[in-house]
Design an enzyme around this catalytic site. Structure first.
Site, PDB file in Angstrom:
ATOM      1  N   LYS A  95       0.818  -1.232   0.000  1.00 31.39           N
ATOM      2  CA  LYS A  95       0.000   0.000   0.000  1.00 31.39           C
ATOM      3  C   LYS A  95       0.841   1.267   0.000  1.00 31.39           C
ATOM      4  O   LYS A  95       0.575   2.213   0.747  1.00 31.39           O
ATOM      5  CB  LYS A  95      -0.972   0.028   1.181  1.00 31.39           C
ATOM      6  CG  LYS A  95      -1.939  -1.159   1.201  1.00 31.39           C
ATOM      7  CD  LYS A  95      -2.962  -1.023   2.299  1.00 31.39           C
ATOM      8  CE  LYS A  95      -3.827  -2.257   2.457  1.00 31.39           C
ATOM      9  NZ  LYS A  95      -3.093  -3.435   2.961  1.00 31.39           N
TER      10      LYS A  95
HETATM   11  O1  LIG Z   1      -9.004  -3.149   2.393  1.00 34.91           O
HETATM   12  C1  LIG Z   1      -8.132  -3.919   2.772  1.00 34.91           C
HETATM   13  C2  LIG Z   1      -6.891  -3.986   2.172  1.00 34.91           C
HETATM   14  C3  LIG Z   1      -5.986  -4.916   2.595  1.00 34.91           C
HETATM   15  N1  LIG Z   1      -6.270  -5.759   3.610  1.00 34.91           N
HETATM   16  C4  LIG Z   1      -5.237  -6.754   3.990  1.00 34.91           C
HETATM   17  O2  LIG Z   1      -5.743  -8.060   3.688  1.00 34.91           O
HETATM   18  C5  LIG Z   1      -5.447  -8.970   4.729  1.00 34.91           C
HETATM   19  C6  LIG Z   1      -6.714  -9.440   5.390  1.00 34.91           C
HETATM   20  O3  LIG Z   1      -6.418 -10.347   6.426  1.00 34.91           O
HETATM   21  P1  LIG Z   1      -7.539 -11.285   7.126  1.00 34.91           P
HETATM   22  O4  LIG Z   1      -6.773 -11.980   8.198  1.00 34.91           O
HETATM   23  O5  LIG Z   1      -8.061 -12.238   6.090  1.00 34.91           O
HETATM   24  O6  LIG Z   1      -8.594 -10.394   7.658  1.00 34.91           O
HETATM   25  C7  LIG Z   1      -4.490  -8.226   5.665  1.00 34.91           C
HETATM   26  O7  LIG Z   1      -3.178  -8.472   5.220  1.00 34.91           O
HETATM   27  C8  LIG Z   1      -4.846  -6.770   5.456  1.00 34.91           C
HETATM   28  O8  LIG Z   1      -3.740  -5.922   5.687  1.00 34.91           O
HETATM   29  C9  LIG Z   1      -7.495  -5.695   4.208  1.00 34.91           C
HETATM   30  O9  LIG Z   1      -7.811  -6.480   5.137  1.00 34.91           O
HETATM   31  N2  LIG Z   1      -8.398  -4.782   3.758  1.00 34.91           N
END
Ligand SMILES: O=c1ccn([C@@H]2O[C@H](COP(=O)(O)O)[C@@H](O)[C@H]2O)c(=O)[nH]1
Length: 270
Positions: A95
């Site tokens: 990001k």
């Molecule tokens: O909008 C967003 C953008 C990035 N993320 C990232 O995705 C994963 C989600 O992890 P989970 O454990 O499946 O919840 C994490 O690396 C976030 O930094 C997001 O969640 N939302």
């Protein structure tokens, strides 16, 4: 090969729209694995070996490496995927976003140092901050549009020129920034209504969809809202839900089962 072509082949080869997020949290490693940075590669490798035939991508999140000064483990993880499973694209979730000269260095970080196939970036500093990434025409550039978190609407829903900002971002990316056909958007699984609107704006542009699994996004709703006419268009990420499905000796099997369960549920609605 261009990112979108690689993604398309991975979707087809494994009949899967699931992306496993590699977010190694030392405090949650399986019992018996030492809570130290050196365990990170071993943990990731085990998860990758157990899931490579049922996913369409892997998404390491950079904070889970840099927080532990484990950049070397991030490099090793990405190299491992590229060597052993070269058909599976790697998305570096970092990001980034900054003025052009600094963004250029961030692009080198993602695409040359880490050799990622795609990277997430923040579009809010404008085109010149995205351009250094977009110039890598064979790599994917995944721009934040409507994020999965609770506060996503605080800024992304502000009305600009009569429409919510996230819709302006979608329109701008699809119609002005996507000259090399290498743009994708981040659209949270937790916002199916907004996802459907974004799909209408951007046509077939693929979405990276975080928020399934631990964040509780509804799979049926997200697939129906975001899929393209050919039943693809989505990279549905789950990180914690897969990595920490069990912390016992069955963690490998539990992680694989979790991916298969998510893949099959998604496929029911494609
Ligand atoms: O909008 C967003 C953008 C990035 N993320 C990232 O995705 C994963 C989600 O992890 P989970 O454990 O499946 O919840 C994490 O690396 C976030 O930094 C997001 O969640 N939302």
């Amino acid at each position: 090969m261009r990112f979108n072509d690689k993604l398309r082949l991975a979707w087809k080869k494994n009949n899967s729209l699931v992306c496993v997020g590699l977010d190694p949290d030392l405090s949650r490693l399986p019992a018996g694995m030492a809570q130290q940075r050196e365990s990170i590669f071993e943990f990731n490798k085990t998860i990758i070996d157990a899931t490579h035939d049922v996913v369409c991508a892997y998404k390491p999140q950079i904070a889970y490496f840099s927080a532990y000064s484990a950049e070397e483990q991030l490099e090793q993880t990405i190299q491992y995927i590229k060597t052993h499973y070269p058909d599976i694209p790697v998305i570096l979730d970092s990001k980034r976003g900054d003025i052009g000269s600094t963004a250029q260095k961030y692009a080198v970080e993602a695409f040359e140092r880490y050799q990622a196939d795609a990277v997430t970036i923040n579009p809010y500093m404008g085109f010149d901050s995205a351009e250094p990434f977009l110039n890598y025409q064979d790599r994917g550039v995944i721009l934040l549009c409507r994020t999965s978190n609770r506060g996503a609407g605080d800024i992304q829903d502000l009305i600009v020129d009569g429409v919510p900002l996230y819709e302006r971002v979608a329109d701008l990316v699809a119609n002005q920034w996507n000259k090399h056909n290498n743009c994708l958007l981040v659209v949270g699984a937790t916002w199916p209504e907004q996802m459907a609107k974004i799909r209408n704006i951007v046509g077939d542009m693929p979405f990276l969809v975080p928020g399934a699994g631990a964040q509780g996004g509804d799979v049926e709703q997200l697939v129906k809202a975001g899929k393209t006419a050919d039943g693809t268009g989505l990279i549905v990420n789950s990180s914690r839900g897969v990595l920490y499905a069990s912390n016992g000796p069955d963690f490998v099997e539990a992680a694989r089962n979790e991916v298969i369960k998510l893949r099959d549920l998604i496929n029911q609605f494609r």
